[in-house]
Design a protein around this motif. Sequence first.
Motif, short mmCIF file in Angstrom:
data_model
loop_
_atom_site.label_atom_id
_atom_site.label_comp_id
_atom_site.label_asym_id
_atom_site.label_seq_id
_atom_site.Cartn_x
_atom_site.Cartn_y
_atom_site.Cartn_z
N SER A 15 0.82 -1.23 0.00
CA SER A 15 0.00 0.00 0.00
C SER A 15 0.85 1.27 0.00
CB SER A 15 -0.93 0.00 1.22
OG SER A 15 -0.18 0.12 2.42
N GLN A 16 2.12 1.14 0.36
CA GLN A 16 2.99 2.31 0.35
C GLN A 16 3.31 2.78 -1.07
OE1 GLN A 16 6.47 1.75 2.86
NE2 GLN A 16 5.31 0.45 4.25
N LEU A 19 0.65 5.24 -2.37
CA LEU A 19 0.70 6.43 -1.53
C LEU A 19 1.89 7.31 -1.91
CD1 LEU A 19 -0.19 5.18 2.07
CD2 LEU A 19 -1.46 6.84 0.71
N PHE A 23 1.64 11.06 -3.82
CA PHE A 23 2.15 12.28 -3.20
C PHE A 23 3.27 12.90 -4.04
CE2 PHE A 23 0.57 10.51 1.01
CZ PHE A 23 -0.52 11.36 1.05
N SER A 163 4.65 7.75 14.78
CA SER A 163 5.38 6.93 13.81
C SER A 163 6.85 6.79 14.16
CB SER A 163 5.22 7.51 12.40
OG SER A 163 5.94 8.74 12.27
N VAL A 208 3.53 3.43 6.93
CA VAL A 208 2.30 3.93 6.32
C VAL A 208 1.84 5.21 7.00
CG1 VAL A 208 -0.12 3.42 5.89
CG2 VAL A 208 1.60 1.63 5.54
N ILE A 209 1.89 5.23 8.34
CA ILE A 209 1.48 6.44 9.07
C ILE A 209 2.40 7.60 8.72
CG2 ILE A 209 1.28 7.45 11.38
CD1 ILE A 209 0.45 4.68 12.39
N CYS A 212 1.56 8.93 5.21
CA CYS A 212 0.32 9.72 5.20
C CYS A 212 0.51 11.09 5.84
CB CYS A 212 -0.79 8.95 5.93
SG CYS A 212 -1.33 7.45 5.09
N GLY A 215 2.96 13.18 3.70
CA GLY A 215 2.34 13.48 2.42
C GLY A 215 1.24 14.52 2.55
N LEU A 216 0.40 14.39 3.57
CA LEU A 216 -0.64 15.39 3.79
C LEU A 216 -0.03 16.75 4.09
CD1 LEU A 216 -3.28 13.43 5.88
CD2 LEU A 216 -3.53 14.31 3.55
#
Length: 418
Positions: A15-16, A19, A23, A163, A208-209, A212, A215-216
């Motif tokens: 899933s990375q 993501l 980004f 994280s 992953v955290i 996210c 990236g946000l």
Amino acid sequence: MHILSWLDPRTLLASQLPLAAAFALVLLAVRRTYPNPRGSNAHAYGFLLWVPATMLLLGQGGSRPFVSVVIPSLIYLGAYVMMYRGTISFFESKGVLSLLYDAAAVTAAVVLYFTAVYDLAVPRLVAMSAFIALVRAMMAAEFYRRSNRSFLLQVLAGFLCFSALLPLCFAVGVTWPGMLMEDGATSAADQLASVHLALETLSTLGDVIFLCASGLFGVLMFLAEVAQAIKQQGQLDPVTGTLNRYGIEDALDSEIARSSRTHSPVSVMLIEVDHFKSIADTHGAARSVDALKTVVKTVSSILRFYDKCGRVAEDRFFLLLPENAAEHAMVIASRFKEALKSPSLPHDQPAITLSIGVTQCAFKEPASEVFARAELALMEARRQGRNGAYLKLPNHEDVVVPHPDRIANRSRVAKLIR
């Protein structure tokens, strides 16, 4: 059965990829559309480096240790360094890059040594975990230090702190695997396999955290920077490069609000280029534009860096002079008149004179009233023969001045005008 067994580490790792790629593409698109956001390139390259490193980890097992361990580890080191550089570039902070470079070099040396010389996984994992935790903690510190009570940055700093704790837990668990062993395991081999799976899941969840949160931050902060830059461009006059009427009114509102808090004086000037239409008719439109630019250049050479100049009409400029009482504003107006007589100006430049209306803002006065009074002062300066300045103070006596002994009475001002 622990909660981490609900998650599949390989699925979390896969899933990375989308993501990081998403980004990176968004940040590169922002950079291509508007090239000024600070740190966007470094953040985008960090996410781009994350993609091949993750792909190599997903494909490990059928390749040599150097390809499946050393190369992705080195790529991850570069990705984290780029992301930290992007963070401190955005905040215009010095950061501690030298510490980060030293830590990356030590971590790379440990990974190489315990792969090429001694094939030991635990030292490699501990070194990488410590480095990752360090970078995430440093980024979280930058976010929190620069948050200025921004809820978004504080939340992102919290996620980064969380994280950063996960790799530390991973390092501790790898070193002392008995801390995470299950009581219901049937054998030591089952216990060790369960620990390894839990640690791998924990580490991947932290990645992953981190992706996210960072990236946000990158997307939201850089888009906010672009929006602010677009707003500033929308407040500029395309001919002279000064503020337009919207920009100078916005600056005046802000300065009046600041003056009401600090009780400091604010003076304004409304400047009109005398006989501007005749300059355009006689010498052409291009020469009239040159005349406007000459006025802006001359005025700007006298103003301070925090004074504001805006073009509010074809031949009119509005000047905002914080920390200046009306008395000093009249002195500045006389300097404009003398500067336009300077022999350093182009010899073929038509003679330029200015009519100037000067006033001082009253306490908590609306900007519209300040503009109106400055225009009345300008009309009086024109009526008195142009090429001069006229001061019109508010009818009431609540003009803010810096010190009582510097109150400019009307007789003293009259001498300055003459």
